[in-house]
Design a protein around this motif. Structure first.
Motif, PDB file in Angstrom:
ATOM      1  N   SER B  48       0.709  -1.325   0.128  1.00  0.00           N
ATOM      2  CA  SER B  48      -0.081   0.059   0.076  1.00  0.00           C
ATOM      3  C   SER B  48       0.952   1.104   0.001  1.00  0.00           C
ATOM      4  CB  SER B  48      -1.068  -0.068   1.162  1.00  0.00           C
ATOM      5  OG  SER B  48      -2.051  -0.729   1.058  1.00  0.00           O
ATOM      6  N   LEU B  50       2.524   2.370   2.776  1.00  0.00           N
ATOM      7  CA  LEU B  50       2.586   3.163   4.201  1.00  0.00           C
ATOM      8  C   LEU B  50       3.992   2.703   4.653  1.00  0.00           C
ATOM      9  CD1 LEU B  50      -0.937   2.005   5.709  1.00  0.00           C
ATOM     10  CD2 LEU B  50      -0.051   4.479   4.934  1.00  0.00           C
ATOM     11  N   ALA B  69       0.922   6.088  -0.301  1.00  0.00           N
ATOM     12  CA  ALA B  69      -0.304   5.300  -0.042  1.00  0.00           C
ATOM     13  C   ALA B  69      -1.294   5.926  -0.758  1.00  0.00           C
ATOM     14  CB  ALA B  69      -0.644   5.392   1.443  1.00  0.00           C
ATOM     15  N   HIS B  70      -1.515   7.325  -1.034  1.00  0.00           N
ATOM     16  CA  HIS B  70      -2.670   7.864  -1.530  1.00  0.00           C
ATOM     17  C   HIS B  70      -2.495   7.530  -3.039  1.00  0.00           C
ATOM     18  CE1 HIS B  70       0.012  11.165  -1.850  1.00  0.00           C
ATOM     19  NE2 HIS B  70      -0.430  11.695  -2.866  1.00  0.00           N
ATOM     20  N   VAL B  73      -3.844   3.849  -4.215  1.00  0.00           N
ATOM     21  CA  VAL B  73      -5.223   4.003  -4.455  1.00  0.00           C
ATOM     22  C   VAL B  73      -5.456   4.422  -5.788  1.00  0.00           C
ATOM     23  CG1 VAL B  73      -7.400   4.490  -3.407  1.00  0.00           C
ATOM     24  CG2 VAL B  73      -5.401   4.411  -1.930  1.00  0.00           C
ATOM     25  N   GLN B  79      -6.762  -1.030   0.207  1.00  0.00           N
ATOM     26  CA  GLN B  79      -6.383  -1.959   1.398  1.00  0.00           C
ATOM     27  C   GLN B  79      -7.560  -1.797   2.378  1.00  0.00           C
ATOM     28  OE1 GLN B  79      -3.911  -2.561   5.485  1.00  0.00           O
ATOM     29  NE2 GLN B  79      -2.740  -1.654   3.675  1.00  0.00           N
ATOM     30  N   PRO B  81      -8.092  -2.302   5.874  1.00  0.00           N
ATOM     31  CA  PRO B  81      -7.138  -2.708   6.964  1.00  0.00           C
ATOM     32  C   PRO B  81      -7.569  -3.619   8.064  1.00  0.00           C
ATOM     33  CG  PRO B  81      -7.862  -0.435   7.354  1.00  0.00           C
ATOM     34  CD  PRO B  81      -8.451  -0.866   6.017  1.00  0.00           C
TER      35      PRO B  81
END
Ligand SMILES: Nc1ncnc2c1ncn2[C@@H]1O[C@H](COP(=O)(O)OP(=O)(O)O)[C@@H](O)[C@H]1O
Ligand SMILES: [Mg+2]
Lengths: 297, 237
Positions: B48, B50, B69-70, B73, B79, B81
């Motif tokens: 992801s 992160l 992370a953004h 997407v 994800q 979570p």
């Protein structure tokens, strides 16, 4: 004494609510940043102070009238807060620094911004040019100055716009989501750097507006930003984590403060207020709004 | 297709993943089973964006994934979570809005309709704060929120955690249904039996290393897996 006693009380409550409305602007701005980044941002006071000076010079040098002065000061607050986030807090966030670094930095920024004012304008006091009528309105036995009406109306409008934005705009909803959980907000495809900046901007707008209103009602001096402590107290009373709680805490603080000052004078009342705050938190650590500290650890 | 190659991830001095490699072909369900602390969440968080790997690559259709992370997407990987992480003070509907943060409004309205059809209970509670939902409903919401970005690949982190057996069955049925609609699934689980049952292909992660891999059925029959993850019972059930 009956009638006149009660009219004095009502009078003081009206005054307290007016003052509390401005404290609420400080408290909610303070709470917005607390909710997202979980630290007490005392640099908020510095933003408030500089905005108050910006409003003052906009009125004095540019001869702007009331509404433009309020708007200029408000906008200045938003922009300065963004600058503070960018310069002071962003790198700590990138390094995943502990909360204590944020806190210490925020206090340092408050002092730094105060010193900037001292350097440019000295430690002397300034008085805003007259932007509104000094008359008072009288309703029954209660009188209220036009300035106090302005404080209440301006706060009400600011909170109306804020509530709308947090509920109905994409960025507003994301700020609320980030207050719940910044990492999961990131997992939704949200650029958290942007959301943090936006949070500081909104928080700074409130600081700017409160700065101009306080500058108009008191005199202007570099340490005016220390009124941020009122916002801090109010948001703790309201329950850290809740914006509505912070606003209610601020109104309560304004009323209690005005009543205490009228009873025991301004020398003793701050000590009494701190004592009351300690007792209140012993009895109800989660504040008015009931959001527990654990949840926000 | 998602490929993870030679992944090394460490938190300070603690190395959480050692040389992890896996392949996720489009349209499949890939499960990664492992006990608590094996590195499952770390794996998903690295995909992801992160967590930044010390070494190794995550490739989507042959291209390196963005490391934020953004942006992951935006690339089509979402994800769901561990622990659901619904936005508790936001309404159910606002949670879905957050899931569609990057989606154009017209498209997201259509997806929202589909999610509400899939989860009628969420529609009934659309105005309610997500924190007031039951655990099972929160899991449905977390999955629905993930679907709002119309992902190509959905990463699910222990979706059965803390749920009653009946709800767990529902969640796994749902995962298969989402997969049939064309979404590739990467599922990490401690609930090995269920995770292997739905998997096209699966991996066993132990102390940050992939120690076994095979089809779900193969692994379910494997004596080592049976002893360590299936409670030593017959795996036919
Ligand atoms: N943020 C972190 N900081 C330090 N160590 C971590 C962190 N997250 C996980 N770990 C460690 O990495 C290892 C793998 O954890 P995790 O990926 O959460 O495993 P799982 O999801 O399989 O339970 C564990 O030893 C855990 O203690
Ligand atoms: Mg985990």
């Amino acid at each position: 004494m009956g009638d006149s006693f009660w009219s004095v009380v009502v009078q003081q409550i009206v005054n307290g609510v007016s003052l509390g409305a401005v404290y609420a602007l400080i408290a909610v701005g303070f709470a917005l940043v607390f909710n997202v980044l979980k630290f007490s941002n005392f640099s908020h006071g510095g933003v408030l102070a500089i905005s108050a000076y910006v409003g003052y010079f906009a009125a004095l040098k540019l001869h702007l009238s009331l509404i433009p002065v309020l708007l200029v000061g408000t906008l200045a607050g938003g922009l300065i807060a963004c600058g503070v986030e960018f310069v002071a807090f962003r790198s700590i966030r990138k390094k995943r620094g502990q909360l204590v670094y944020f806190f210490v930095t925020s206090v340092t920024m408050l002092m730094l911004l105060e010193q900037v004012l001292v350097i440019f304008f000295g430690a002397s006091f300034f008085t805003y040019p007259r932007l509104i009528s000094l008359t008072t309105l009288t309703i029954g036995q209660v009188s209220i100055s036009v300035l106090y009406v302005l404080m209440m109306v301006a706060s009400a409008i600011a909170f109306g716009v804020l509530a709308w934005a947090l509920r109905f705009t994409r960025v507003g909803i994301a700020i609320r989501a980030a207050s719940n959980d910044l990492i999961t907000t990131n997992l939704m495809g949200v650029n958290v750097d942007f959301i943090v900046l936006a949070t500081f901007f909104v928080s700074g707008l409130l600081a700017g507006l409160s700065g101009v209103l306080l500058g108009m009602s008191y005199t202007l001096y570099p340490q005016i930003g220390q009124l941020v402590v009122k916002g801090f107290i109010a948001s703790v009373l309201g329950g850290l984590g809740s914006l509505v709680g912070a606003a209610l805490g601020a109104l309560a603080l304004g009323v209690v403060e005005v009543l205490l000052i009228s009873v025991m004078g301004s020398g003793l009342s701050p000590a009494v207020i701190f004592a009351m705050m300690v007792i209140f938190l012993l009895v109800r650590p989660q504040g008015f709004a009931g959001v527990s500290f654990q949840e926000k650890a | 297709m998602l490929e993870v190659k030679n992944l090394q991830v460490a938190y300070g001095r603690i190395q959480a993943l050692h040389d992890v490699a896996l392949t996720v072909p489009g349209g499949k369900i890939i499960s990664v089973i492992g006990s608590n602390g094996a590195g499952k969440t770390t794996l998903l968080n690295t995909i992801s964006g992160l967590v930044r790997p010390r070494d190794g690559q995550v490739l989507l259709d042959g291209k390196a994934l963005p490391s934020a992370a953004h942006l992951t997407v935006a690339a089509g990987i979402v994800q769901v979570p561990e622990g659901r992480k619904v936005f508790s003070s936001l309404s159910v509907d606002e949670n879905l809005t957050m899931g569609a943060y990057l989606t154009k409004r017209g498209d997201s309205n259509r997806t929202r309709q589909q999610v509400y059809e899939m989860f009628p209970i969420l529609k009934q509670r659309s105005g309610q704060a997500a924190g007031t939902l039951s655990g099972g409903e929160q899991q449905m919401l977390a999955i629905g929120r993930g679907l709002m970005s119309s992902p190509k690949i959905m990463l699910l982190d222990e979706p059965s955690l803390g749920l009653a057996p009946k709800i767990v069955t529902q969640v796994f049925d749902l995962i298969e249904r989402i997969n049939r609609s064309g979404v590739t699934i990467v599922l990490v689980e401690q609930n090995a039996r269920k995770a292997l049952a739905v998997a096209d292909y699966a991996y066993v992660l132990e102390n940050g290393r992939i120690v076994l891999e095979g089809t779900g059925a193969e692994l379910a029959r494997n004596p080592k897996v049976e002893a360590a993850y299936l409670g030593g019972q017959a795996s036919g059930a």
